[in-house]
Design an enzyme around this catalytic site. Sequence first.
Site, PDB file in Angstrom:
ATOM      1  N   GLU A 199     -11.401 -39.628  17.045  1.00 50.94           N
ATOM      2  CA  GLU A 199     -11.458 -40.498  18.236  1.00 50.94           C
ATOM      3  C   GLU A 199     -12.903 -40.776  18.640  1.00 50.94           C
ATOM      4  O   GLU A 199     -13.216 -41.861  19.128  1.00 50.94           O
ATOM      5  CB  GLU A 199     -10.649 -39.850  19.374  1.00 50.94           C
ATOM      6  CG  GLU A 199      -9.148 -39.965  19.117  1.00 50.94           C
ATOM      7  CD  GLU A 199      -8.311 -38.811  19.629  1.00 50.94           C
ATOM      8  OE1 GLU A 199      -8.772 -38.065  20.505  1.00 50.94           O
ATOM      9  OE2 GLU A 199      -7.170 -38.650  19.125  1.00 50.94           O
ATOM     10  N   GLY A 232      -1.478 -37.699  16.803  1.00 47.64           N
ATOM     11  CA  GLY A 232      -0.781 -38.241  17.965  1.00 47.64           C
ATOM     12  C   GLY A 232       0.344 -39.201  17.607  1.00 47.64           C
ATOM     13  O   GLY A 232       0.890 -39.890  18.468  1.00 47.64           O
ATOM     14  N   HIS A 253     -14.696 -35.658  15.948  1.00 49.05           N
ATOM     15  CA  HIS A 253     -13.271 -35.964  16.000  1.00 49.05           C
ATOM     16  C   HIS A 253     -13.074 -37.457  15.704  1.00 49.05           C
ATOM     17  O   HIS A 253     -13.910 -38.283  16.072  1.00 49.05           O
ATOM     18  CB  HIS A 253     -12.707 -35.610  17.388  1.00 49.05           C
ATOM     19  CG  HIS A 253     -11.207 -35.695  17.412  1.00 49.05           C
ATOM     20  ND1 HIS A 253     -10.541 -36.883  17.577  1.00 49.05           N
ATOM     21  CD2 HIS A 253     -10.261 -34.742  17.246  1.00 49.05           C
ATOM     22  CE1 HIS A 253      -9.230 -36.646  17.525  1.00 49.05           C
ATOM     23  NE2 HIS A 253      -9.037 -35.352  17.327  1.00 49.05           N
ATOM     24  N   GLU A 266      -8.089 -33.721   9.448  1.00 54.23           N
ATOM     25  CA  GLU A 266      -7.146 -34.420  10.319  1.00 54.23           C
ATOM     26  C   GLU A 266      -6.947 -35.843   9.801  1.00 54.23           C
ATOM     27  O   GLU A 266      -7.737 -36.733  10.112  1.00 54.23           O
ATOM     28  CB  GLU A 266      -7.698 -34.487  11.741  1.00 54.23           C
ATOM     29  CG  GLU A 266      -7.980 -33.137  12.352  1.00 54.23           C
ATOM     30  CD  GLU A 266      -7.928 -33.193  13.877  1.00 54.23           C
ATOM     31  OE1 GLU A 266      -7.095 -32.498  14.431  1.00 54.23           O
ATOM     32  OE2 GLU A 266      -8.690 -33.958  14.480  1.00 54.23           O
ATOM     33  N   ASN A 277      -6.848 -28.763  21.238  1.00 54.95           N
ATOM     34  CA  ASN A 277      -7.747 -29.833  21.661  1.00 54.95           C
ATOM     35  C   ASN A 277      -7.051 -30.609  22.781  1.00 54.95           C
ATOM     36  O   ASN A 277      -6.129 -31.376  22.526  1.00 54.95           O
ATOM     37  CB  ASN A 277      -8.040 -30.741  20.447  1.00 54.95           C
ATOM     38  CG  ASN A 277      -8.877 -31.949  20.832  1.00 54.95           C
ATOM     39  OD1 ASN A 277      -9.402 -32.027  21.931  1.00 54.95           O
ATOM     40  ND2 ASN A 277      -8.991 -32.892  19.910  1.00 54.95           N
ATOM     41  N   TRP A 278      -7.501 -30.363  24.002  1.00 57.97           N
ATOM     42  CA  TRP A 278      -6.808 -30.963  25.146  1.00 57.97           C
ATOM     43  C   TRP A 278      -7.187 -32.435  25.355  1.00 57.97           C
ATOM     44  O   TRP A 278      -6.593 -33.109  26.174  1.00 57.97           O
ATOM     45  CB  TRP A 278      -7.109 -30.161  26.420  1.00 57.97           C
ATOM     46  CG  TRP A 278      -6.586 -28.746  26.387  1.00 57.97           C
ATOM     47  CD1 TRP A 278      -5.867 -28.157  25.369  1.00 57.97           C
ATOM     48  CD2 TRP A 278      -6.724 -27.738  27.403  1.00 57.97           C
ATOM     49  NE1 TRP A 278      -5.562 -26.855  25.690  1.00 57.97           N
ATOM     50  CE2 TRP A 278      -6.072 -26.572  26.933  1.00 57.97           C
ATOM     51  CE3 TRP A 278      -7.332 -27.708  28.655  1.00 57.97           C
ATOM     52  CZ2 TRP A 278      -6.011 -25.391  27.678  1.00 57.97           C
ATOM     53  CZ3 TRP A 278      -7.278 -26.525  29.402  1.00 57.97           C
ATOM     54  CH2 TRP A 278      -6.619 -25.389  28.921  1.00 57.97           C
ATOM     55  N   LYS A 279      -8.201 -32.888  24.650  1.00 61.29           N
ATOM     56  CA  LYS A 279      -8.655 -34.290  24.770  1.00 61.29           C
ATOM     57  C   LYS A 279      -8.894 -34.635  26.245  1.00 61.29           C
ATOM     58  O   LYS A 279      -9.324 -33.784  27.003  1.00 61.29           O
ATOM     59  CB  LYS A 279      -7.657 -35.225  24.098  1.00 61.29           C
ATOM     60  CG  LYS A 279      -7.347 -34.797  22.658  1.00 61.29           C
ATOM     61  CD  LYS A 279      -6.610 -35.817  21.871  1.00 61.29           C
ATOM     62  CE  LYS A 279      -6.368 -35.297  20.462  1.00 61.29           C
ATOM     63  NZ  LYS A 279      -5.729 -36.241  19.567  1.00 61.29           N
ATOM     64  N   GLY A 306      -3.440 -31.037  19.132  1.00 64.33           N
ATOM     65  CA  GLY A 306      -3.628 -31.882  20.300  1.00 64.33           C
ATOM     66  C   GLY A 306      -2.440 -31.762  21.234  1.00 64.33           C
ATOM     67  O   GLY A 306      -2.343 -30.834  22.051  1.00 64.33           O
ATOM     68  N   GLY A 307      -1.495 -32.686  21.101  1.00 64.61           N
ATOM     69  CA  GLY A 307      -0.348 -32.769  22.019  1.00 64.61           C
ATOM     70  C   GLY A 307       0.331 -31.428  22.286  1.00 64.61           C
ATOM     71  O   GLY A 307       0.594 -31.079  23.445  1.00 64.61           O
ATOM     72  N   SER A 335      -0.432 -33.792  14.633  1.00 62.54           N
ATOM     73  CA  SER A 335       0.971 -33.577  15.014  1.00 62.54           C
ATOM     74  C   SER A 335       1.513 -32.209  14.581  1.00 62.54           C
ATOM     75  O   SER A 335       2.687 -32.074  14.251  1.00 62.54           O
ATOM     76  CB  SER A 335       1.861 -34.700  14.471  1.00 62.54           C
ATOM     77  OG  SER A 335       1.443 -35.945  14.978  1.00 62.54           O
TER      78      SER A 335
HETATM   79  P1  PGA Z   1      -2.260 -34.160  17.719  1.00 62.34           P
HETATM   80  O1  PGA Z   1      -3.861 -34.210  17.775  1.00 62.34           O
HETATM   81  O2  PGA Z   1      -1.862 -32.741  17.461  1.00 62.34           O
HETATM   82  O3  PGA Z   1      -1.808 -34.668  19.066  1.00 62.34           O
HETATM   83  O4  PGA Z   1      -1.825 -35.072  16.599  1.00 62.34           O
HETATM   84  C1  PGA Z   1      -4.637 -33.452  16.883  1.00 62.34           C
HETATM   85  C2  PGA Z   1      -6.093 -33.763  17.109  1.00 62.34           C
HETATM   86  O5  PGA Z   1      -6.427 -34.942  17.311  1.00 62.34           O
HETATM   87  O6  PGA Z   1      -6.962 -32.862  17.090  1.00 62.34           O
END
Ligand code: PGA
Length: 255
Positions: free
Chosen positions: A98, A174, A96, A168, A9-11, A235-236, A214
Amino acid sequence: MSNFLIAGNWKMNCGPSEAKQLSDDLANRWPSGSFQCEVVVSPPSISIPSAVESLEDTDIKVSAQNTHTEDSGAYTGDISTPMIKDAGCTHVIVGHSERREYYGEDNDLVAEKARKVILDDLTAIVCVGEKLDQRKKGEQEKIVMDQLDAVLNKITIDQAKSLVIAYEPVWAIGTGETASPEQAQEMHLFIRNFLKERWNEQRSSEIKILYGGSMKPANAEELLSQNDVDGGLIGGASLKEESFSGIIEIAEKLS
Ligand code: PGA
């Protein structure tokens, strides 16, 4: 165990040129036929075409990060599932944390979006998870159950073939803080049992339940080794070819 699904997930990272670079790097590292598991990347919508083009000759699929419940219309700034499909995507991330937190998406809207994605023959990666204060109060199962229930009420057992769930925990996204493998397994089993009660054993075992929060090469092996963890939403660590590939390698090793 079915194949793992490893989803990046590149956000709001990687505009078209960066997305092309990262996708080209992934395409070089993972030519067609080089892995068994399922791999998906989810660029911001403006970068979907460059990712689709770069990944065309590979087995890596492309996902959108969000969608609308309508096909088209006066919804400035949004994109719809027919557009996402037309652009060459196979998956859409829905709900998600967010989106829930910053854009006020509630369980009903998330469920409507998931239904729309599935009706339009795309796979919905539906995100669920509790916040830190909710976990501290021991409410995590109730929160996740309500989030899931809203979605399951809108789809049939047959449509659930196109459903992926990503657990999640919001406190692990993050933050560098990861749920322990035991915490992840406990919630994944809870979700699996919830699916089984709603539908049946077979469907519940077919639906992939991903862990997100994470995940990185250093912790992927212990998380992916849990019985009910069928992959990761990353994500990251999906923003660099080496770390994302590191997780794919671990999934391949465990397959
Ligand atoms: P993260 O994000 O790996 O940076 O914690 C995961 C996500 O929000 O899908």
